[in-house]
Design an enzyme around this catalytic site. Sequence first.
Site: not given
Ligand code: UD1
Ligand code: UDP
Length: 357
Positions: A206
């Site tokens: 992601h």
């Molecule tokens: C965010 C964090 C990242 C973290 C990740 C965990 C920042 C800069 N990044 O990244 O550090 O590792 O969360 O998962 O804060 N979207 C949906 N549904 C949702 C949420 C997001 O469809 O519930 C889609 C939207 O198109 C959105 C994109 O995902 O634009 C990215 O979501 P965003 O929260 O901006 O960043 P993450 O990639 O989730």
């Molecule tokens: N995780 C989850 N379901 C998924 C993928 C990840 O519950 O499909 C959990 C994972 O076990 C961990 C957390 O989400 O506890 C990590 O989140 P993510 O990878 O989104 O973010 P990051 O750690 O990179 O910020």
Amino acid sequence: MSPGVVVTVVGARPQFVKAAAVSGPLRRRCREVLVHTGQHYDDEMSKVFFDELGLPRPDIHLGVGSGTHAEQTARMLERLEPRLAELRPRCVVVYGDTNTTLAGALAAAKLELPVAHVEAGLRSYDRRMPEELNRVVADHLSTLLLCPTETGVSNLAREGITRGVHLVGDVMRDVLERFLPQARARFEAWRARGLEPGGFGLITVHRAGNTDDAATLGAVVSAIETVDDPAVFPVHPRTREALKRDGGWKRLEACRGLRVVPPLGYLEFLGLLAHARWVATDSGGVQKEAYLLGVPCLTLRDRTEWVETVADGWNTLLGDDLGRLGAAVRDLRPPDRRHDRYGDGRAGERVAELIAS
Ligand code: UD1
Ligand code: UDP
């Protein structure tokens, strides 16, 4: 200042997991007001974690949703400031490195409220990652810096931060230990669908660095195509959108033995991870969970903030040549030992104690 009130600001999937370790111990000591920024909002990215981990419902939901970094962070700041100004908590708690972390720390610091940063001091030393910018700023604004590792403590010292720094251990370890038995039980449904323990891989992707550029995402898909083992790939919404846009989705659906599924709840995901032969990921949290579970990790990045996992031989960084994934899976040779790197499963208690005192 409300002496007994602590505001916790969460908003993204890994923060719900982290807060699950701290919220209980904190509520035994103070009044916690839980704020959800709304950064993640799909049920499978938010609600399922509250349900499974027994997190209290948010007291305040800011509903910011998605947007560019500036849009999303600005909306959080705008909506957080009046709430914090009204509550005047004794401390604002933020977790990790997301835009929610940055906004929580900045809004609080500008109101001269003390900030506690859980997961302080981590560095990938890669400023192309938005998370690195968020971490650095949050650390420099924090009063209480709660580090998961000794590396975190020394990274902060190198930046001149030594006051308010505490080594507490990793809060995700607390949650993992608490929920592992339930998570293992959840694997049975996958076994019934043909997955053999130790006979499959798990994939998550992601990071913006892997999803936002079509060529890099194409390289990730090509790498997955080289894998022989059966595998499960729960796809983050950011990645799903990008794969559908760039044509990778169909290629993945055509991979034999690959199960492409929506993002999973914590228990189901952890159950899969605990039984996997390997995991390929660009997640921070998953690299560490893999280490704790003794599952070899192939990281789809060229740097990591969880450097201990690499030093101990359990994590291989493939970012400079993703095409090595298939061969790396075939040639896995995990070491026979791990160290007690991430605390003792009681980090949440320590965090709560430090905040309360
Ligand atoms: C965010 C964090 C990242 C973290 C990740 C965990 C920042 C800069 N990044 O990244 O550090 O590792 O969360 O998962 O804060 N979207 C949906 N549904 C949702 C949420 C997001 O469809 O519930 C889609 C939207 O198109 C959105 C994109 O995902 O634009 C990215 O979501 P965003 O929260 O901006 O960043 P993450 O990639 O989730
Ligand atoms: N995780 C989850 N379901 C998924 C993928 C990840 O519950 O499909 C959990 C994972 O076990 C961990 C957390 O989400 O506890 C990590 O989140 P993510 O990878 O989104 O973010 P990051 O750690 O990179 O910020």
